[in-house]
Design a protein around this motif. Structure first.
Motif, PDB file in Angstrom:
ATOM      1  N   TYR A  35      -5.254 -51.806   0.405  1.00 57.75           N
ATOM      2  CA  TYR A  35      -6.164 -52.943   0.352  1.00 57.75           C
ATOM      3  C   TYR A  35      -7.536 -52.452  -0.135  1.00 57.75           C
ATOM      4  CZ  TYR A  35      -2.921 -55.728   3.181  1.00 57.75           C
ATOM      5  OH  TYR A  35      -1.820 -56.421   3.649  1.00 57.75           O
ATOM      6  N   GLN A  37     -11.575 -53.405   0.152  1.00 54.71           N
ATOM      7  CA  GLN A  37     -12.520 -54.214   0.914  1.00 54.71           C
ATOM      8  C   GLN A  37     -13.927 -54.026   0.356  1.00 54.71           C
ATOM      9  OE1 GLN A  37     -12.958 -53.397   5.151  1.00 54.71           O
ATOM     10  NE2 GLN A  37     -13.578 -55.493   5.543  1.00 54.71           N
ATOM     11  N   GLN A  41     -16.788 -58.650   2.844  1.00 55.87           N
ATOM     12  CA  GLN A  41     -15.606 -59.484   2.640  1.00 55.87           C
ATOM     13  C   GLN A  41     -14.408 -58.913   3.384  1.00 55.87           C
ATOM     14  OE1 GLN A  41     -14.830 -60.246  -1.501  1.00 55.87           O
ATOM     15  NE2 GLN A  41     -16.982 -60.664  -1.973  1.00 55.87           N
ATOM     16  N   GLY A  42     -13.373 -59.717   3.488  1.00 53.75           N
ATOM     17  CA  GLY A  42     -12.125 -59.249   4.068  1.00 53.75           C
ATOM     18  C   GLY A  42     -11.347 -58.410   3.075  1.00 53.75           C
ATOM     19  N   PRO A  43     -10.430 -57.604   3.551  1.00 57.40           N
ATOM     20  CA  PRO A  43      -9.608 -56.781   2.658  1.00 57.40           C
ATOM     21  C   PRO A  43      -8.766 -57.628   1.714  1.00 57.40           C
ATOM     22  CG  PRO A  43      -9.465 -55.994   4.932  1.00 57.40           C
ATOM     23  CD  PRO A  43     -10.161 -57.309   4.980  1.00 57.40           C
ATOM     24  N   PHE A  45      -5.390 -57.469  -0.837  1.00 69.01           N
ATOM     25  CA  PHE A  45      -4.152 -56.729  -1.036  1.00 69.01           C
ATOM     26  C   PHE A  45      -4.035 -56.182  -2.444  1.00 69.01           C
ATOM     27  CE2 PHE A  45       0.182 -55.572  -0.564  1.00 69.01           C
ATOM     28  CZ  PHE A  45       0.898 -56.070  -1.635  1.00 69.01           C
ATOM     29  N   LEU A  88     -14.444 -50.092  -0.021  1.00 69.38           N
ATOM     30  CA  LEU A  88     -13.697 -49.325   0.973  1.00 69.38           C
ATOM     31  C   LEU A  88     -12.216 -49.556   0.680  1.00 69.38           C
ATOM     32  CD1 LEU A  88     -13.825 -47.622   3.639  1.00 69.38           C
ATOM     33  CD2 LEU A  88     -13.604 -49.806   4.855  1.00 69.38           C
ATOM     34  N   LEU A  90      -8.494 -49.231   1.875  1.00 64.71           N
ATOM     35  CA  LEU A  90      -7.779 -49.119   3.141  1.00 64.71           C
ATOM     36  C   LEU A  90      -6.293 -48.963   2.907  1.00 64.71           C
ATOM     37  CD1 LEU A  90      -9.667 -52.041   4.878  1.00 64.71           C
ATOM     38  CD2 LEU A  90      -9.795 -49.660   5.605  1.00 64.71           C
TER      39      LEU A  90
END
Lengths: 114, 112
Positions: A35, A37, A41-43, A45, A88, A90
């Motif tokens: 993911y 990020q 914000q949200g991660p 996909f 970031l 993930l």
């Protein structure tokens, strides 16, 4: 048991360069997802891999690629880096591609593109 | 299109109070939901999940409520502690899909 591990922790690259990020899943987990990020914000996909095969891909350009190894660890590669790739990254692992659906995340790799 | 959104970007509560974080989703085909907690500089931490055939699930100090009629999800944290300060995300998954869809997050601030 150790959780999901990722390396490196931080990375600074220049526009146009290539980067490889690494992930080791929780022992016994065979599925790895990546993911992105962006700050605030949200991660989002990017990929899912299960048993070394790509099982899903998000809306990311072909500059992004990944692979999974026989020991279920995974690498994410990004070519021709853009400033907008700063984020970031993930990695999440789960037992399989199907249920149970719980995904456990690693601490992430902070990529800065200058 | 599909979306998982949150009503409030920031929630401030007093230590010891109960916290309620809300989330709206638009995809009626979603059948699995997860709440994650993310502290600064860390990856999202799994808190609790719920399947669409349930309307309530309880964990340690946390409860998730699912209202499929209005496509609403909430996370309740009892006796909120300073260590609960973080950004909370709800995420949804459709069975057969490979990816979690995350909302933008709610920041929970616990005042001592």
């Amino acid at each position: 048991d150790a959780g999901v591990t990722q390396s490196p922790t931080h990375l600074i690259k220049t526009r146009g360069q290539q980067v490889t990020l690494r992930c080791s899943p929780i022992s016994g987990h065979k599925s790895v997802s990546w993911y992105q990020q962006v700050l605030g914000q949200g991660p989002q996909f990017i990929f899912q891999y299960y048993e070394k095969e790509e099982r899903g891909r998000g809306n990311f350009p072909d500059r992004f690629s990944a692979r999974q190894f026989p020991n279920y660890s995974s690498e994410l590669n990004v070519n021709a880096l853009l400033l907008g790739d700063s984020a970031l990254y993930l990695c999440a692992s789960r037992v399989s591609s199907g249920p149970p659906y719980e995904q456990y995340f690693g601490p992430g790799t902070r990529l800065t593109v200058t | 299109g599909e979306s998982v959104g949150l009503h409030l970007p920031t929630l401030s509560v007093q230590e010891g109070d109960n916290s309620i974080i809300n989330c709206a989703y638009s995809n009626s085909a979603s059948d699995y939901f997860i709440w994650y907690k993310q502290e600064s500089g860390k990856g999202p931490q799994f808190i609790i999940d719920i399947r669409s055939n349930m309307d309530k699930r309880q964990g340690q100090r946390v409860t998730v409520l699912l209202n499929k009629t209005v496509k609403h999800l909430s996370l309740q944290i009892a006796a909120t502690q300073p260590g609960d300060s973080a950004v909370y995300f709800c995420a949804e998954l459709q069975e057969g899909r490979r990816a979690l869809t995350f909302g933008s997050g709610t920041r929970l601030q616990v005042q001592p």
